[in-house]
Design a protein around this motif. Sequence first.
Motif, PDB file in Angstrom:
ATOM      1  N   PRO A 100       0.827  -1.214   0.000  1.00 34.47           N
ATOM      2  CA  PRO A 100       0.000   0.000   0.000  1.00 34.47           C
ATOM      3  C   PRO A 100       0.859   1.261   0.000  1.00 34.47           C
ATOM      4  N   PRO A 101       0.307   2.357  -0.519  1.00 38.44           N
ATOM      5  CA  PRO A 101       0.935   3.646  -0.235  1.00 38.44           C
ATOM      6  C   PRO A 101       1.026   3.810   1.281  1.00 38.44           C
ATOM      7  N   GLN A 102       2.106   4.344   1.764  1.00 32.94           N
ATOM      8  CA  GLN A 102       2.410   4.333   3.189  1.00 32.94           C
ATOM      9  C   GLN A 102       1.312   4.939   4.051  1.00 32.94           C
ATOM     10  N   GLU A 103       0.595   5.917   3.510  1.00 35.99           N
ATOM     11  CA  GLU A 103      -0.371   6.621   4.351  1.00 35.99           C
ATOM     12  C   GLU A 103      -1.691   5.873   4.513  1.00 35.99           C
ATOM     13  N   LEU A 104      -1.913   4.795   3.780  1.00 36.61           N
ATOM     14  CA  LEU A 104      -3.222   4.158   3.780  1.00 36.61           C
ATOM     15  C   LEU A 104      -3.387   3.074   4.841  1.00 36.61           C
ATOM     16  N   TRP A 105      -2.465   2.129   4.944  1.00 36.61           N
ATOM     17  CA  TRP A 105      -2.561   1.078   5.951  1.00 36.61           C
ATOM     18  C   TRP A 105      -1.210   0.396   6.105  1.00 36.61           C
TER      19      TRP A 105
END
Length: 270
Positions: free
Chosen positions: A81-86
């Motif tokens: 995932p993109p780091q900010e999502l989960w």
Amino acid sequence: MHPILRFLLIACGFASLLAACETAPVSGRSQVMLVSENEEREMGLQAYREVLSKEPLSRDAQTNAMVEKVGRRIANAAEHPPQELWRAPRFRWEFKTVDKNEPNAFCLPGGKVVVYTGLLPITKTETGMAVVIAHEVAHALARHGAERMSDQMVASVGTAAAAVALSATVSGRSRTYLPAMMAAVGAGATVGYILPMSRAQESEADRIGLVLMAMAGYDPREAVALWERMRAASSGKRQAEWLSTHPADTTRIADIKRWLPEALQYYKPR
């Protein structure tokens, strides 16, 4: 019980609840978790084995291959995932198709995904199947089953007792809460009762699922058509357990349309 001791137990209960707070992926909603990830995965594995011991697996090689392909692509997206999502999950993914004319699917904790062949006339395409699998994987990513169980624990035994329950052994709690775990993720029919997700959790899984399928290279706009077909299939019939606590079809479709711009940011066709 001495009033001071009672106060300390309640205080410890609230402290434990605060320590158990987590944040759901994508939506950022606050969650209370009284079930550890290790416990959750162990219960998921036990529930998965129980399901496979009772349900007839599909022998259709083409269908099995399609479910496996879609599942692996969704799983790969979940793990990168993109780091900010989960936070990337530590799952051992498995994908099984049950040969049963029932529109049902679920993802047990630990990445054990089960799809019933009764969904195939509704999903129709690989992308339609991606809508369903991404929605179920989203439940596992957001730990909705563990959250629902935690809600039940607090409601049934109170804050202080729930705090004490945190210290129970994994094996002991697994035996006690296995039926509830199965029910909480949609496999409750196999043990005789359903512990439904809240509508907020179902909507959250829709939103996370759109992002997941987009990251996996599936067009999230297909989710609108899938849920329109689902609405048509259930019109005038007894509603399937899988759909019984979901948001109303019109609300769900409107929400999905509203979330599509967010999901399309992650969409790269393959």
